[in-house]
Design an enzyme around this catalytic site. Structure first.
Site, PDB file in Angstrom:
ATOM      1  N   ASP A  22      41.423  13.042 103.063  1.00  0.00           N
ATOM      2  CA  ASP A  22      42.477  13.438 103.903  1.00  0.00           C
ATOM      3  C   ASP A  22      43.891  12.991 102.945  1.00  0.00           C
ATOM      4  O   ASP A  22      43.898  12.088 101.922  1.00  0.00           O
ATOM      5  CB  ASP A  22      42.658  12.579 105.039  1.00  0.00           C
ATOM      6  CG  ASP A  22      43.729  12.928 106.287  1.00  0.00           C
ATOM      7  OD1 ASP A  22      44.229  14.132 105.999  1.00  0.00           O
ATOM      8  OD2 ASP A  22      43.858  12.353 107.043  1.00  0.00           O
ATOM      9  N   HIS A  39      46.319  20.587  98.100  1.00  0.00           N
ATOM     10  CA  HIS A  39      44.769  21.083  98.533  1.00  0.00           C
ATOM     11  C   HIS A  39      44.347  21.307  97.253  1.00  0.00           C
ATOM     12  O   HIS A  39      43.049  21.068  96.840  1.00  0.00           O
ATOM     13  CB  HIS A  39      44.767  22.166  99.614  1.00  0.00           C
ATOM     14  CG  HIS A  39      45.134  21.702 100.981  1.00  0.00           C
ATOM     15  ND1 HIS A  39      44.722  20.884 101.787  1.00  0.00           N
ATOM     16  CD2 HIS A  39      46.121  22.677 101.805  1.00  0.00           C
ATOM     17  CE1 HIS A  39      45.166  20.963 102.912  1.00  0.00           C
ATOM     18  NE2 HIS A  39      46.203  21.946 102.745  1.00  0.00           N
ATOM     19  N   LEU A 133      21.523  15.631  93.264  1.00  0.00           N
ATOM     20  CA  LEU A 133      22.395  15.364  94.113  1.00  0.00           C
ATOM     21  C   LEU A 133      22.446  16.545  95.363  1.00  0.00           C
ATOM     22  O   LEU A 133      22.728  17.682  95.006  1.00  0.00           O
ATOM     23  CB  LEU A 133      23.869  15.267  93.546  1.00  0.00           C
ATOM     24  CG  LEU A 133      24.867  14.883  94.538  1.00  0.00           C
ATOM     25  CD1 LEU A 133      24.853  13.687  95.479  1.00  0.00           C
ATOM     26  CD2 LEU A 133      26.402  15.247  93.949  1.00  0.00           C
TER      27      LEU A 133
END
Ligand code: IPE
Ligand code: IPE
Ligand code: MG
Length: 246
Positions: A22, A39, A133
């Protein structure tokens, strides 16, 4: 790449780290830039965290990229976010695959814009056999949506006579969540950036016993070094799960 923080105990790396990424908008506002630039900077930060998670040997990294509530943003911002997702996959998929990363998507991603949907499906397909991962991207994800779907699935099982209501237990519910379907364990550590101290409809069932770290750092400023500081902090916590360690 900077060296791994020597304060980290490599034998006690959290198996699953979840992140609420955030603060992109505020990062842009501070610089008088359009939100989409925030963003874009956030995507760059994410790229570095994924790489570092691989190096640290974290098994699961789950990032909150777009919530079921984020459709409330302007069309311009929503378009911008999904455009960046397209760019991310186009630029990074090859390297993710070479690094043995497996990409999963959590959420109802069937309704995202067509070009983004195509990239997401390509990423899942191309990396499905990788065993490094596991990088879970929550896209049009909401914990309440996930719970609704799980309750419906369980209701169907009862209706078909496959199970009785009293067979409903924690494992069954966990298994019917999106995370359960994908074999993702509960997070050990949840990190939220930007100073907000709330969950915003993220993994509400799964974080019952997660350690939580809230930092004022805005997501685009969240570096691999800050990520490692969070892991050091995690390793200093005494997890009791309702029991006693002493
Ligand atoms: C997080 O950054 C990214 C998404 C929610 C898609 P925000 O856009 O929420 O940034 P702030 O909270 O407005 O600063
Ligand atoms: C949570 O951030 C969702 C993502 C990071 C994708 P928001 O910015 O949407 O959350 P609120 O509105 O501050 O609770
Ligand atoms: Mg926000």
């Amino acid at each position: 790449m900077t060296a791994v923080d020597t304060n980290i105990d490599m034998n006690r790396i959290p198996a699953h780290v979840a992140i609420i990424m955030d603060g992109n908008g505020r990062w842009a506002e501070k610089r008088k830039l359009p939100r989409v630039m925030g963003h874009n900077a956030g995507m760059k930060a994410m790229k570095e965290i994924v790489k570092r998670a691989s190096v640290l040997g974290i098994k699961h990294l789950t990032v909150y990229a777009f919530s079921t509530e984020n459709w409330k943003r302007t069309e311009e911002e929503v378009k911008g976010i999904f455009g960046l997702l397209v760019k991310y996959v186009d630029n990074e998929l090859k390297e993710l695959d070479e690094n043995n990363v497996k990409v999963n998507i959590l959420g109802d991603f069937s309704v995202i814009p067509g070009d983004a949907l195509e990239r997401v499906n390509t990423a899942i397909e191309r990396t499905k056999d990788n065993d490094g991962l596991v990088f879970n991207i929550a896209l049009n994800y909401g914990s309440r949506l996930e719970m609704i779907q799980a309750v419906r699935e369980i209701g169907e099982k009862v209706k078909k006579g496959e199970i009785a209501p009293e067979d409903v237990d924690e494992d069954l519910i966990s298994g019917c969540l999106m995370t359960g379907h994908l074999g993702i364990p509960d997070p050990d550590l949840l990190i939220r950036t930007s100073g907000e101290i709330r969950i915003s409809n993220f993994l509400m069932w799964q974080i019952a016993y997660s350690e939580m770290i809230f930092t004022d750092v805005l997501w685009p400023d969240f570096t691999p070094e800050k990520f490692e500081e969070a892991i050091v902090e995690f390793q200093s916590r005494d997890r009791r799960f309702g029991g006693r360690n002493k």
